[in-house]
Each structure stands twice: as C-alpha cells, then as structure tokens.
Design a protein around this motif. Structure first.
Motif, short mmCIF file in Angstrom:
data_model
loop_
_atom_site.label_atom_id
_atom_site.label_comp_id
_atom_site.label_asym_id
_atom_site.label_seq_id
_atom_site.Cartn_x
_atom_site.Cartn_y
_atom_site.Cartn_z
N MET A 1 59.47 43.26 46.21
CA MET A 1 58.02 43.07 46.31
C MET A 1 57.68 41.60 46.39
O MET A 1 58.35 40.76 45.79
N LYS A 2 56.63 41.30 47.13
CA LYS A 2 56.21 39.90 47.27
C LYS A 2 54.74 39.76 46.94
O LYS A 2 54.37 39.19 45.95
N CYS A 3 53.87 40.31 47.80
CA CYS A 3 52.44 40.15 47.53
C CYS A 3 51.98 41.03 46.37
O CYS A 3 51.09 40.65 45.62
N GLY A 4 52.58 42.20 46.22
CA GLY A 4 52.24 43.10 45.12
C GLY A 4 51.01 43.96 45.38
O GLY A 4 50.66 44.80 44.57
N ILE A 5 50.34 43.76 46.51
CA ILE A 5 49.05 44.44 46.73
C ILE A 5 48.96 45.11 48.10
O ILE A 5 47.88 45.28 48.64
N LYS B 1 49.87 44.10 51.15
CA LYS B 1 49.47 43.28 52.30
C LYS B 1 50.65 42.77 53.13
O LYS B 1 50.54 42.62 54.34
N CYS B 2 51.78 42.47 52.48
CA CYS B 2 52.84 41.77 53.22
C CYS B 2 53.80 42.72 53.92
O CYS B 2 54.56 42.29 54.80
N GLY B 3 53.81 43.99 53.55
CA GLY B 3 54.67 44.97 54.21
C GLY B 3 56.14 44.83 53.89
O GLY B 3 56.99 45.37 54.59
N ARG B 4 56.48 44.13 52.81
CA ARG B 4 57.87 43.84 52.52
C ARG B 4 58.58 44.91 51.69
O ARG B 4 59.80 44.92 51.61
N CYS B 5 57.80 45.77 51.06
CA CYS B 5 58.40 46.62 50.02
C CYS B 5 58.49 48.08 50.44
O CYS B 5 58.56 48.93 49.57
N ASN B 6 58.50 48.37 51.72
CA ASN B 6 58.45 49.78 52.10
C ASN B 6 59.75 50.51 51.81
O ASN B 6 60.85 49.94 51.89
N VAL C 1 56.25 50.33 47.88
CA VAL C 1 56.58 50.40 46.45
C VAL C 1 55.45 49.81 45.61
O VAL C 1 55.08 50.34 44.57
N CYS C 2 54.85 48.72 46.09
CA CYS C 2 53.82 48.04 45.29
C CYS C 2 52.52 48.83 45.23
O CYS C 2 51.83 48.81 44.22
N ARG C 3 52.20 49.52 46.29
CA ARG C 3 50.90 50.18 46.36
C ARG C 3 51.00 51.67 46.02
O ARG C 3 50.17 52.21 45.30
S1 FES Z 1 54.82 43.70 48.15
FE1 FES Z 1 53.57 43.20 49.86
S2 FES Z 1 53.18 45.13 50.73
FE2 FES Z 1 54.27 45.62 48.91
#
Ligand code: FES
Length: 289
Positions: free
Chosen positions: A252-256, A258-263, A269-271
């Motif tokens: 996870m990076k942005c946590g919210i 937005k960044c699309g990194r945690c799919n 995962v974050c959302r």
């Molecule tokens: S951490 Fe950025 S979209 Fe999930």
C-alpha cells in the motif's frame, strides 16, 4: 464480509487527506531483534480525545524527510490511553522508524480501510491463527474480544514463530495463557535448546488442536507461506471459505484508493480491505502468496 468503510471517519489533517497528524512516541518495546512496538499519542489534545478506529484498520506512518509506510493499528480501540503499532525493520522507512525513541515525532494518516466484522463475530467461537509479526492486527481484535468477553464464545489462539526469539508480544502471550477462558498454544517451527513448549509449523499444530468449525470463525494473519498452508488446514477441519478471515497489508502507498498500487485481483487492499474473507480472495491468493 466486512468491506464497508463508508461510515468510518479518516480524520484528515487540515482537510487534506495526504497531510499527516503529528504523533509523539511514548514508549518503544523491542519485540524481537527486528520488530519493535511503538506506543504513541497525538500531539493535538482535541484529536487525542476525538480519534476513533476499529480493530483491523491501518494507518500511514511517516518519518519526516524519509517517507511513510502502512501498518495496522495494533492496539485495541477498547484501550484508549494510547495507540500502538508494530513493525519489522525491512527497508528505508522502517529502519528510520526503528531509530526513533521516546519523544520523537512521527506523522500519522488514518485510520484507513475496513475492519474485522464484529457484528459477524459476536456470539461465535473464534479461532485466531497467527505467525510472527502477523499477530499485530490479531492482537487488536483479541484484546477487543477479551474486553467484551461475554459477547463471544470459545476463544482459541494458535501462534507461532521460527524460533523462541522471533515470538512477538510475549507479554500478550503470557496474559492469554493465564486467562482461563482462552485456549492458547504457542509453537516454534523446530526444536530449540531454549524451548520446551510445542514444536511444529502453525498449520500442522492448528490441525492437532482441531478447533470445531461449528458456529466458528477463524481469523488468520502471518507470513505468506503460513497463510497459504493455514487455509487448507482450516478447510480440512471443516471451515468454509466464508468462515475464514485474513488481513493483508501488501504494497500500500496512498492508503485511500488513489494510486492503484495495492490491487489483488479487482480489489484494492487499502479501500476494500485490508480485512477479507477467504471466499473473497481465494481466487487471487495463490498467485499473490
Ligand atoms: S494504496 Fe493506493 S490505491 Fe491502495
């Protein structure tokens, strides 16, 4: 199961979701040579009073000038004196966090993500299965349950680590072992001269303990290899994918959202998490873990 985050406030600093709140470290515990727990509180008195979270939620923690990283809030919302997080030293941010002592200031964004579904868990027998630092999110829920003991059925905990020195939260393990209402088994992977307790990998020990799936939910968190073998072990005991819950903290990076990194598959995962039932992620987890 447990994916709705809409009703939970994220307490953005100054209305900006990327701006962290300032938190002050109040205590540092050396869990293992590579894992530390930090007790902290917000600098802002009003936030200290108003901040709420649920077991299973995470936050982004920052060391100013270095960067930020996501970790679960490892304390229980039932214990309001301070907040806690624990993490292993694995990279730049975690190394910088490990260098901090009492009085140091860190950044905190959150809480983010969903939480363990207390409404589903109430009245059920609970089986907690943890490995290493994976006990961090579980302990938030375990203390939450212990502090509302009458609302839950039987509690079993199977926790393991590679060696005795790798066992985290020894003070919790001692407290739960002494609690007559909890079935607690702590195991290490292989025989060790400093260990006279249970020996064996967590999934195997879990099968030996043999908790019943009747009116039960298993909550699992640990290293990927442990998770990969624990779900089949639970299935062998009769647990369905809907009766197995885990929490993921991957990438996870942005946590919210937005960044699309945690799919993971089509889930973020974050959302959508970090708490998922095995039914939600079983099609993706073999390639991820
Ligand atoms: S951490 Fe950025 S979209 Fe999930």
């Amino acid at each position: 199961m447990a994916t709705d985050t809409a009703q939970r406030p994220a307490f953005p600093a100054g209305g900006n979701v990327y701006l962290p709140h300032i938190a002050v470290i109040e205590k540092v515990i050396d869990e293992t040579p590579a894992v530390k727990t930090f007790h902290f509180n917000f600098k802002d008195e009003k936030l200290r009073q108003e901040f709420t979270f649920e077991s299973g939620q995470f936050a982004e923690y920052s060391v100013f000038g270095v960067g930020e990283a996501p970790f679960c809030i490892s304390s229980s919302p039932t214990r309001k004196d301070h907040l806690e997080f624990a993490m292993q030293r694995v990279g730049k941010v975690t190394t910088a966090l490990h260098r901090l002592g009492v009085g140091a200031e860190i950044g905190f964004r959150g809480p983010y993500g969903n939480c363990f579904p207390l409404d589903v868990l109430q009245g059920k027998n609970l089986v907690f299965v943890g490995g290493g630092i994976g006990l961090a999110p579980l302990r938030s829920l375990i203390w939450n349950v212990v502090d509302n003991r009458d609302s839950y059925g039987k509690i079993d905990i199977v926790y393991g680590a590679r060696t005795p020195a790798d066992l985290c939260f020894q003070y919790d393990l001692d407290a739960w072992a002494k609690d007559g209402s909890i079935g607690m088994v702590t195991t290490i992977d292989r025989e060790h001269p400093d260990w006279s307790g249970t020996v064996g990998l967590v999934p195997k020990v879990l099968e030996e303990v043999g908790p019943s799936p009747d009116n039960a939910v298993a909550i699992v968190c640990g290293p990927p290899i442990m998770i990969r073998f624990t779900f089949p072990a639970l299935a062998k005991l009769g647990f369905t994918p809907e009766q197995m819950i885990t929490t993921l903290e991957k990438r996870m990076k942005c946590g919210i959202g937005k960044c699309g990194r945690c799919n993971i598959g089509n889930l973020y995962v974050c959302r959508d998490g970090p708490v998922f039932s095995y039914a939600q992620i079983k099609d993706f987890i073999s390639s991820e873990h």
